[in-house]
Write an enzyme that holds these catalytic residues in place. Structure first.
Site, PDB file in Angstrom:
ATOM      1  N   GLU A   1       0.812  -1.214   0.000  1.00  0.00           N
ATOM      2  CA  GLU A   1       0.000   0.000   0.000  1.00  0.00           C
ATOM      3  C   GLU A   1       0.850   1.271   0.000  1.00  0.00           C
ATOM      4  O   GLU A   1       0.803   2.078   0.925  1.00  0.00           O
ATOM      5  CB  GLU A   1      -0.980  -0.027   1.175  1.00  0.00           C
ATOM      6  CG  GLU A   1      -1.968  -1.155   0.961  1.00  0.00           C
ATOM      7  CD  GLU A   1      -3.080  -1.223   1.992  1.00  0.00           C
ATOM      8  OE1 GLU A   1      -2.785  -1.077   3.178  1.00  0.00           O
ATOM      9  OE2 GLU A   1      -4.235  -1.450   1.599  1.00  0.00           O
TER      10      GLU A   1
ATOM     11  N   GLU B   1      -4.135 -10.697   0.327  1.00  0.00           N
ATOM     12  CA  GLU B   1      -4.891 -10.603   1.575  1.00  0.00           C
ATOM     13  C   GLU B   1      -6.333 -10.971   1.276  1.00  0.00           C
ATOM     14  O   GLU B   1      -6.909 -10.495   0.297  1.00  0.00           O
ATOM     15  CB  GLU B   1      -4.841  -9.176   2.157  1.00  0.00           C
ATOM     16  CG  GLU B   1      -3.449  -8.770   2.609  1.00  0.00           C
ATOM     17  CD  GLU B   1      -3.368  -7.328   3.134  1.00  0.00           C
ATOM     18  OE1 GLU B   1      -4.390  -6.791   3.616  1.00  0.00           O
ATOM     19  OE2 GLU B   1      -2.277  -6.744   3.042  1.00  0.00           O
TER      20      GLU B   1
END
Ligand code: GAL
Length: 954
Positions: A414, A484
């Site tokens: 991220e 994820e």
């Protein structure tokens, strides 16, 4: 004129630091001496970087009256200052690379003598394995440098500064630095020297850096080894008769390394001045036919994301804790770890090599907070930061390059997109072509070798599997992983069996990594475990930090037990009445020779016979049909089933003989439900109505007693304490039912009594259950009958009005005396299960106490339901379900559970509250993912269900 002292400018400098040696492989020498500098250090905390001058670093400075802290450790977990938890928001103003003036700064001092055996020749290196977030180091008064990159090693040449005794090592650590902008991972901000500090003797002619290249040719069955070393020497592998010069390739027949068959060959790199142990695993990672392949075969990741966590020590993990993680993973069928979101302690990777886990090694990089300003000024897209990014990349790759378990490098997490990331990928490709590259944020896969996403819902994963997701040409030809998924916050994750089904259906989809391994709760007497906000943080993200498959103390949560079942590497199916079983080897590499198979036969949940089942040592992907023995004579009317298990045939490195790997239950004959032949009718009295063994309130029709068992508050119940997944996250598109239920008032339903009717053979109580303010309601009729000893309650529920929401639960609740403690049941267990989390719920006879039925989610919420319960006994009462039901019992009400913020808020009352549910809403994963799939939602529709209640006479 500047008022800032230049002596501290390094803190806000985007550069990675100065003075450190170039990065290299991390290893423990066989013969070079070393000295651990872990232990108790003198410590002084200041509020700002320059509150104190650097005189403490001088020789002769007396720090004797300072506090002490343990190194490795975080000072905020040792009584100095407090931890802060934020998910992605920077806990300081975003103005890169500037950080606040209030910048907790910990001065650490340690004096040491060299051990007597410390050689007088050669050099020495001082190694820091992890310091958050920026440190300046002095040895014997000399400033040797400063560095950033918290979870990466930094070494300094210090031989010329050492004295036989009285050495003074001084380290100034700043909580905030320019580096903090690159370390915005979703976790506690925990400053300190949190990994080892070691002094390494470097004899003349010792090894510097070396790179073990050990590939495997699966067609030839041969491995090729070449060890490139900065210092020439020889490479010895006795078991393979290898004795070659460094830099020279040698090809020999070997057994390959895989996560399932982690064959390591012990070797040695011998240079003139040093012997370095090598643990060599031969394996070849490749992107081939659009798939991630190891040793020629596509692999399926059954992974977890692992942060380093210990409830008292934070990220300062000892070896035994790391080993516990690996053993727990192996015992729960997990085969892969993403080291979210930084390289772990190097010893963890040794364990992955040894026990066998595929590793995605992720760089210490996240700049997530820049999303709040549309990624403006993102360091990964600003050339000034690129040296820092490349430094981090090199420190990861060089440190970890000799681990066979590391199959993929990840650029970070991220961090948006930008040139810096491309530079990182290019650097890796120039240095190590033997592994693939991952970065989830690279949606077009410009720099990566796989398409990776987080939290994509089932439908999208399916469309990706079918190649219908579009995307550029490059991406379309790449494999897909979910780096994820299955957000394990609180109760859940739900729906992972449905994901696994997709992973196993589409070749392109090569599995995923549950978010995440462990709850980062901090042990705290006030709360049991603390989470964000519990330390008075101004800005925090609450219990979003507790989203793991194991609790902070590493007790497996039901989510881990479910995951183990969902990813079992042997698939067993069959036909119970026909007595046949089909076994499929779902490993990628291992055959089934390490497993033994067992059958057992249950009558009403009790095993009456068991034996061994002979299953061939199937190769990966192969299946076989196996016949079960002739079933024992059936007990008439009883429910019967087969249970077939695969267990470890012998002790392995990670699990004992008999450890269960996979299982299935195959129903044979359905049970016959107890009939209650209506013989008695309700008899009105002044205070009570009696019906068989029961007494009811004459005015309200409420059940009071069944024989000698007092019952209170029996009524329809639709409320559950919303789970984190019920509440959902603001950014998830699905409806957030936890919030909508509360808005509708399902936690404050009113029960209107419409009629108490005494018929010839039944007592009927008519009610309407509805929340204030709305027209929706549930017409609810309780109909009681009895055969003189037992009671049968039939509840029929008819929704009225426009119900747009599913119900949290649908069933009855009742209160029993607090002496009710032991629980026995026949149904799903031993742990909890909900509609989309009950793969691991095994039908059998189970026993527990009320306390043990509770699942201690760090933030209390709905928990503990046992699925598919045929009957349950508690507090002298026996309940049989028609049909089977969900059983829950707790020493507090749902309302109290709902109000609790921490485990310590739950205090046992005078009543044991029992829920007997006909339905439960699914769990889903919406705390950071999709909600419960439609098939697991509990729609408000007409329902009728019954229970047979009786007093137990022992
Ligand atoms: C992801 C992130 C993780 C964690 C998770 C939610 O977006 O990569 O670090 O924050 O969400 O728990």
């Amino acid at each position: 004129m500047s008022f800032r002292t230049t002596a501290t400018d390094y803190v806000e400098d985007v550069s990675p630091g100065s003075g450190a040696l170039p990065p290299r492989a991390w290893y423990a020498s066989s013969d070079a001496t070393s000295l651990s500098l872990n232990g108790s250090w003198r410590f002084r905390l200041s509020a700002t970087v320059d509150a104190e001058d650097d005189s403490f670093a001088a020789e002769g400075y007396d720090a004797g009256d300072w506090a002490q802290v343990s190194v490795p450790g975080h000072w905020v977990l040792q009584g100095h200052g407090s931890p802060i938890y934020t998910n992605h928001l920077y806990p300081f103003p975003v103005d890169p690379p500037r950080v606040p003036t209030e910048n907790p700064t910990g001065d650490h001092v340690r004096t040491f003598d060299l051990p007597s055996e410390w050689p007088s020749d050669g050099g020495a290196v001082l190694r820091f394995d992890g310091v958050e977030s920026c440190a300046r180091v002095w040895l014997n008064g000399t400033d040797i440098g400063e560095f950033k990159g918290s979870r990466l090693p930094h070494e300094f040449a210090v031989g010329h500064l050492l004295k036989p005794s009285g050495n003074v090592l001084a380290v100034r650590v700043h909580q905030w630095s320019a580096g903090s902008y690159l370390e915005d991972q979703d976790q506690w901000w925990l400053p300190g020297i949190f990994r080892d500090v070691t002094l390494l003797h470097r004899p003349a002619g010792s090894a510097l850096d070396f790179f073990v290249h050990a590939s495997y040719d699966h067609l030839a069955g041969e491995g090729t080894l070449r060890v490139d070393s900065d210092v020439d020497g020889r490479v010895l592998v006795p078991a393979l008769d290898i004795d070659v010069a460094t830099g020279e390739p040698v090809t020999v027949p070997v057994r390959p390394w895989t996560a399932e068959t982690p064959r390591l060959y012990d070797g040695e790199l011998v240079t003139e001045g040093e012997r370095v142990p090598l643990r060599i695993g031969f394996r070849t990672v490749a992107l081939e036919d659009g798939l991630i392949k190891v040793n020629g075969r596509a692999i399926l990741f059954k992974g977890v994301n692992r942060h380093e966590w210990h409830p008292e020590k934070g990220r300062a993990l000892d070896l035994e804790t790391m080993r516990e993680d690996v053993l727990l993973m192996k015992r729960h069928n997990i085969n892969a770890v993403r080291t979210s979101h930084y390289p772990p302690h190097p010893a963890f990777l040794d364990l992955c090599d040894e026990y066998g886990l595929w590793v995605i090694d992720e760089c210490d990089l996240e700049t997530h907070g820049f999303t709040e300003q549309a990624w403006r000024d993102n360091p990964v897209d600003d050339d000034r930061w690129t040296p820092a990014l490349l430094d981090r990349t090199a420190r990861m790759v060089e440190r970890d390059k000799n681990h066979p378990s590391v199959v993929i490098w990840s650029l970070g997490n991220e961090a948006g997109t930008g040139r810096g990331l491309t530079a990182m990928a290019e650097w890796i490709r120039g240095r190590d072509t033997s592994r693939l590259i991952h970065y989830e944020g690279d949606i077009d896969c410009r720099d990566t070798d796989m398409y990776s996403r987080m939290y994509a819902d089932h439908a999208e994963v399916e469309s990706i599997g079918r190649g219908l997701d579009g995307g550029g040409l490059k991406r379309r030809e790449l494999p897909f992983i979910l780096c994820e998924f299955g957000h394990a916050m609180g109760n859940g994750p739900g729906g992972i069996a449905d994901y696994q089904h997709l992973f196993e259906s589409y070749d392109r989809v090569q599995g995923g990594f549950i978010w995440e391994w462990i709850d980062h709760g901090i042990k705290d007497e006030r709360y049991t475990f603390a989470y964000g906000g519990d330390f008075g943080e101004e800005l925090h993200d609450g219990n979003f930090v507790c989203d793991g498959l194991v609790f902070p103390d590493r007790t497996p949560s039901p989510g881990l037990v479910e995951y183990k079942k969902v990813i079992e590497p042997v698939r067993i199916e069959g036909d119970g009445p026909a007595g046949t079983v089909r076994v499929r080897n779902a490993y990628d590499f291992a055959d089934l020779s390490e497993l033994a198979f067992e059958w057992s036969y249950q009558v009403d949940g009790e095993t009456v016979e068991a034996g061994a089942l002979s299953v061939p040592a199937l190769a990966p992907g192969e299946s076989a049909e196996v016949k079960l023995p002739t079933p024992p004579a059936d007990g008439r009317g009883a429910e019967t089933q087969w249970t077939v298990r695969a267990v470890l045939a012998a002790d392995t490195a990670w699990g004992p003989r008999g450890h269960q790997i996979a299982w299935v239950q195959l129903p044979v004959i359905d049970g016959v439900l107890t009939r209650v032949v209506r013989s008695d009718g309700p008899v009105p009295g002044e205070q009570v109505i009696t019906l068989g063994p029961a007494a009811f309130d004459a005015r309200t029709g409420a059940l009071r007693t069944i024989g000698g068992v007092d019952v209170t508050g029996l009524r329809l119940d639709v409320w559950r304490a919303p789970t984190d997944n019920d509440n959902g996250a603001p950014w998830q598109p699905d409806a957030r039912y936890g919030l909508l239920w509360r808005k509708l008032g399902l936690h404050r339903m009113q029960h209107r009594l419409d009629a108490v009717e005494l018929g010839d053979d039944a007592l009927t109580v008519r009610t309407r259950v509805a929340p204030a303010a709305w027209e929706v309601g549930l017409r609810t009729v309780y109909r009681w009958t009895s055969d003189g000893t037992r009671l049968r309650l039939t509840v029929s529920v008819s929704p009225e009005g426009d119900w747009t929401l599913p119900l949290p639960r649908l069933g009855i609740r009742l209160g029993l005396a607090s002496s009710a403690d032991r629980v026995k049941w026949f149904g799903g267990g031993p742990g909890e299960g909900y509609p989309d989390t009950k793969s691991a719920s095994m039908v059998g006879r189970w026993e527990s106490t009320v306390d043990e039925l509770q699942t201690p989610y760090v933030r209390p919420q709905e928990n503990g339901a046992r699925a598919d319960v045929r009957w349950a006994e508690i507090g002298g009462l026996r309940v049989e379900g028609d049909p089977s039901f969900w059983f829950t019992a707790r020493r507090w009400t749902t309302e109290q559970l709902d109000a609790a913020e921490h485990l310590t808020d739950l205090a046992p009352g005078n009543t044991v509250w029992v829920n007997l549910d006909h339905g439960q809403q699914g769990i889903g994963s919406q705390s950071c993912g999709p909600g419960a799939l439609p098939q697991y939602q509990l729609r408000a529709s007409h329902a009728e269900f019954s229970f047979v209640l009786s007093e137990i006479h022992d």
